[in-house]
Enzyme design. Structure first.
Site, PDB file in Angstrom:
ATOM      1  N   TYR A  93       0.820  -1.221   0.000  1.00  0.00           N
ATOM      2  CA  TYR A  93       0.000   0.000   0.000  1.00  0.00           C
ATOM      3  C   TYR A  93       0.850   1.264   0.000  1.00  0.00           C
ATOM      4  O   TYR A  93       1.866   1.340   0.696  1.00  0.00           O
ATOM      5  CB  TYR A  93      -0.838   0.054   1.281  1.00  0.00           C
ATOM      6  CG  TYR A  93      -1.875  -1.038   1.434  1.00  0.00           C
ATOM      7  CD1 TYR A  93      -2.809  -1.306   0.442  1.00  0.00           C
ATOM      8  CD2 TYR A  93      -1.942  -1.774   2.626  1.00  0.00           C
ATOM      9  CE1 TYR A  93      -3.768  -2.286   0.619  1.00  0.00           C
ATOM     10  CE2 TYR A  93      -2.901  -2.758   2.808  1.00  0.00           C
ATOM     11  CZ  TYR A  93      -3.810  -3.018   1.804  1.00  0.00           C
ATOM     12  OH  TYR A  93      -4.755  -3.979   1.979  1.00  0.00           O
TER      13      TYR A  93
ATOM     14  N   ARG B 165      -0.814   4.508   0.745  1.00  0.00           N
ATOM     15  CA  ARG B 165      -2.114   5.132   0.990  1.00  0.00           C
ATOM     16  C   ARG B 165      -2.145   5.993   2.251  1.00  0.00           C
ATOM     17  O   ARG B 165      -3.174   6.571   2.567  1.00  0.00           O
ATOM     18  CB  ARG B 165      -3.182   4.035   1.082  1.00  0.00           C
ATOM     19  CG  ARG B 165      -3.014   3.136   2.289  1.00  0.00           C
ATOM     20  CD  ARG B 165      -3.824   1.842   2.221  1.00  0.00           C
ATOM     21  NE  ARG B 165      -5.227   2.018   1.977  1.00  0.00           N
ATOM     22  CZ  ARG B 165      -6.116   0.997   1.963  1.00  0.00           C
ATOM     23  NH1 ARG B 165      -5.699  -0.238   2.199  1.00  0.00           N
ATOM     24  NH2 ARG B 165      -7.376   1.224   1.724  1.00  0.00           N
TER      25      ARG B 165
ATOM     26  N   ASN C 227     -13.027  -7.974   6.755  1.00  0.00           N
ATOM     27  CA  ASN C 227     -11.899  -7.623   5.889  1.00  0.00           C
ATOM     28  C   ASN C 227     -10.644  -7.221   6.663  1.00  0.00           C
ATOM     29  O   ASN C 227     -10.111  -6.111   6.488  1.00  0.00           O
ATOM     30  CB  ASN C 227     -12.306  -6.460   4.972  1.00  0.00           C
ATOM     31  CG  ASN C 227     -12.588  -6.928   3.556  1.00  0.00           C
ATOM     32  OD1 ASN C 227     -12.115  -7.986   3.146  1.00  0.00           O
ATOM     33  ND2 ASN C 227     -13.353  -6.156   2.809  1.00  0.00           N
TER      34      ASN C 227
ATOM     35  N   ARG D 261      -7.150  -6.413   7.604  1.00  0.00           N
ATOM     36  CA  ARG D 261      -5.921  -6.095   6.872  1.00  0.00           C
ATOM     37  C   ARG D 261      -4.854  -5.753   7.905  1.00  0.00           C
ATOM     38  O   ARG D 261      -4.755  -4.616   8.362  1.00  0.00           O
ATOM     39  CB  ARG D 261      -6.133  -4.908   5.906  1.00  0.00           C
ATOM     40  CG  ARG D 261      -7.172  -5.140   4.831  1.00  0.00           C
ATOM     41  CD  ARG D 261      -6.679  -6.111   3.751  1.00  0.00           C
ATOM     42  NE  ARG D 261      -7.688  -6.333   2.716  1.00  0.00           N
ATOM     43  CZ  ARG D 261      -8.600  -7.299   2.735  1.00  0.00           C
ATOM     44  NH1 ARG D 261      -8.652  -8.163   3.735  1.00  0.00           N
ATOM     45  NH2 ARG D 261      -9.461  -7.419   1.744  1.00  0.00           N
TER      46      ARG D 261
ATOM     47  N   LEU E 172     -15.740 -20.163   3.544  1.00  0.00           N
ATOM     48  CA  LEU E 172     -14.847 -21.309   3.709  1.00  0.00           C
ATOM     49  C   LEU E 172     -13.996 -21.550   2.463  1.00  0.00           C
ATOM     50  O   LEU E 172     -13.592 -22.680   2.181  1.00  0.00           O
ATOM     51  CB  LEU E 172     -15.681 -22.565   4.010  1.00  0.00           C
ATOM     52  CG  LEU E 172     -16.642 -22.485   5.203  1.00  0.00           C
ATOM     53  CD1 LEU E 172     -17.601 -23.673   5.204  1.00  0.00           C
ATOM     54  CD2 LEU E 172     -15.877 -22.439   6.508  1.00  0.00           C
TER      55      LEU E 172
ATOM     56  N   GLY F  27     -10.391  -9.733  -4.083  1.00  0.00           N
ATOM     57  CA  GLY F  27     -11.702  -9.258  -4.503  1.00  0.00           C
ATOM     58  C   GLY F  27     -12.768 -10.339  -4.429  1.00  0.00           C
ATOM     59  O   GLY F  27     -13.962 -10.048  -4.573  1.00  0.00           O
TER      60      GLY F  27
ATOM     61  N   ASP G 164     -15.321  -9.654  -1.752  1.00  0.00           N
ATOM     62  CA  ASP G 164     -16.244  -8.562  -2.099  1.00  0.00           C
ATOM     63  C   ASP G 164     -17.288  -9.061  -3.094  1.00  0.00           C
ATOM     64  O   ASP G 164     -18.468  -8.705  -3.017  1.00  0.00           O
ATOM     65  CB  ASP G 164     -15.468  -7.382  -2.699  1.00  0.00           C
ATOM     66  CG  ASP G 164     -14.307  -6.960  -1.799  1.00  0.00           C
ATOM     67  OD1 ASP G 164     -14.503  -6.915  -0.567  1.00  0.00           O
ATOM     68  OD2 ASP G 164     -13.210  -6.706  -2.320  1.00  0.00           O
TER      69      ASP G 164
ATOM     70  N   ASP H  78      -9.311  -6.815  -9.410  1.00  0.00           N
ATOM     71  CA  ASP H  78     -10.255  -6.899  -8.292  1.00  0.00           C
ATOM     72  C   ASP H  78     -11.709  -6.894  -8.748  1.00  0.00           C
ATOM     73  O   ASP H  78     -12.579  -7.415  -8.056  1.00  0.00           O
ATOM     74  CB  ASP H  78     -10.041  -5.715  -7.331  1.00  0.00           C
ATOM     75  CG  ASP H  78      -8.647  -5.720  -6.719  1.00  0.00           C
ATOM     76  OD1 ASP H  78      -7.827  -6.556  -7.126  1.00  0.00           O
ATOM     77  OD2 ASP H  78      -8.392  -4.893  -5.828  1.00  0.00           O
TER      78      ASP H  78
END
Ligand code: KDG
Length: 316
Positions: free
Chosen positions: A103, A105, A165, A167, A225, A254, A257, A293
């Site tokens: 990243y 960011r 999610n 991270r 899973l 992705g 998502d 993604d």
């Protein structure tokens, strides 16, 4: 509007070659961010979805905004921030299905979001609010924004959907665990992976993890899973829904998502939980077959073909 979400989307540079990032010289420019991956997934399936965010008032930010808008997501609540850049991330593809991310960011426009970026009238028009556990990791103000969005959603009768999610690159484990549990406790639907459940509760047994999430107050928990599919839990029932076999997995980023988009799409269409989880499994699987993604997210016809003949390559 069916769904509203908010969070950071980044410019994604993905290498043309496999191997260590230091030897990658040629990249394709794409875009990626959990919430827009999810939103684009829903839009491709024909649902109406809005995304709230900040992007830098720079060339890459403008390209990203056009891209997300072009995919059919409403971006009328996205602000251009003249004082901070659009976030960037790089992928390193060691080999198919072995992908690392790097990243760039910190201090990005999206990390400067505050509760003032939320428009309650806009949010109140949706049926579902989708939040991911990435946004609270970006900054204190982003974390406040997540909790404020949930308060607005609850005041206006929206269903709150949460994908943890996790991270670990973005925040210390102790804060991650505390905050993700707090958000989970305010969510109606939770979509964790087994490793996230284990991180939060210390258990590895899927049945126990489902129970732990339900005890926080969720109405529906869908535990992912991987290739095995998913197991859903409600206070009344729980059931395993088998996954789809994928011939060649290319890029797993992705997939979660896509799973979330497939699941919420199923609920919006009035499917049973079992059928909605089956759709989630299918969308998640399809995403892994394509590099990028969002590039693999299916339209209805792709989804239908895959579900009817999952072993065939559906996206060419
Ligand atoms: O779930 C996929 C996301 O992780 C990816 O699109 C990039 O949003 C991203 C992030 O913060 O890692």
């Amino acid at each position: 509007m069916d769904v509203v979400t908010f969070g950071e989307t980044m410019v994604l540079f993905t290498p043309e070659s496999t191997g260590m990032m230091r030897y990658a010289h040629t990249y394709s420019r794409k875009f990626g961010g959990s919430e827009t991956n999810f939103a684009i997934g829903l839009a491709r399936l024909g649902h109406s979805v809005g995304w709230i965010s900040r992007v830098g008032n720079d060339e890459l930010g403008k390209a990203m905004l056009s891209f997300v808008r072009g995919e059919g997501v409403d971006t009328s609540c996205v602000r251009l921030d003249p004082e901070a850049p659009t976030g960037i991330y790089f992928k390193e593809i060691r080999k198919a299905n072995d992908v690392k991310v790097y990243y760039y960011r910190k201090g990005s426009a999206a990390s400067r979001m505050t509760p003032t970026d939320l428009n309650e009238t806009y949010i109140s028009k949706a049926r579902y609010l989708f939040v991911s556990g990435i946004t609270p990791a970006l900054s204190e103000t982003c974390c406040d924004t997540v909790f404020e969005a949930i308060r607005m959603a609850k005041r206006n009768g929206l269903t709150v959907v949460f994908d943890p999610n996790l991270r670990k690159k973005l925040w210390p484990e102790v804060s991650a665990r505390k905050t993700l549990l707090e958000i989970a406790a305010q969510s109606d639907i939770i979509l964790p992976g087994v490793s996230e459940g284990t991180f939060l509760f210390g258990d590895t047994d899927p049945a126990k993890l489902g129970q732990h999430f339900l005890e926080l107050g969720a109405k529906i928990v869908v535990l992912k899973l991987g290739e095995q599919g998913a197991h859903y839990f409600t206070p009344e029932e729980n059931r395993h829904v088998p996954g789809f076999r994928v011939e060649q997995m290319v890029d797993p980023v992705g997939a979660g998502d896509g799973f979330a988009a497939g699941f919420i799409s199923g609920l919006l269409d009035g499917l049973s939980l079992q059928e909605a989880v089956k759709r989630a499994n299918a969308v998640g699987a399809i995403v892994t077959m394509v590099n990028g993604d969002v590039e693999g997210l299916p339209e209805r016809s792709d989804l239908k073909r895959f579900v009817e003949a999952p072993d065939e390559e559906v996206i060419r």
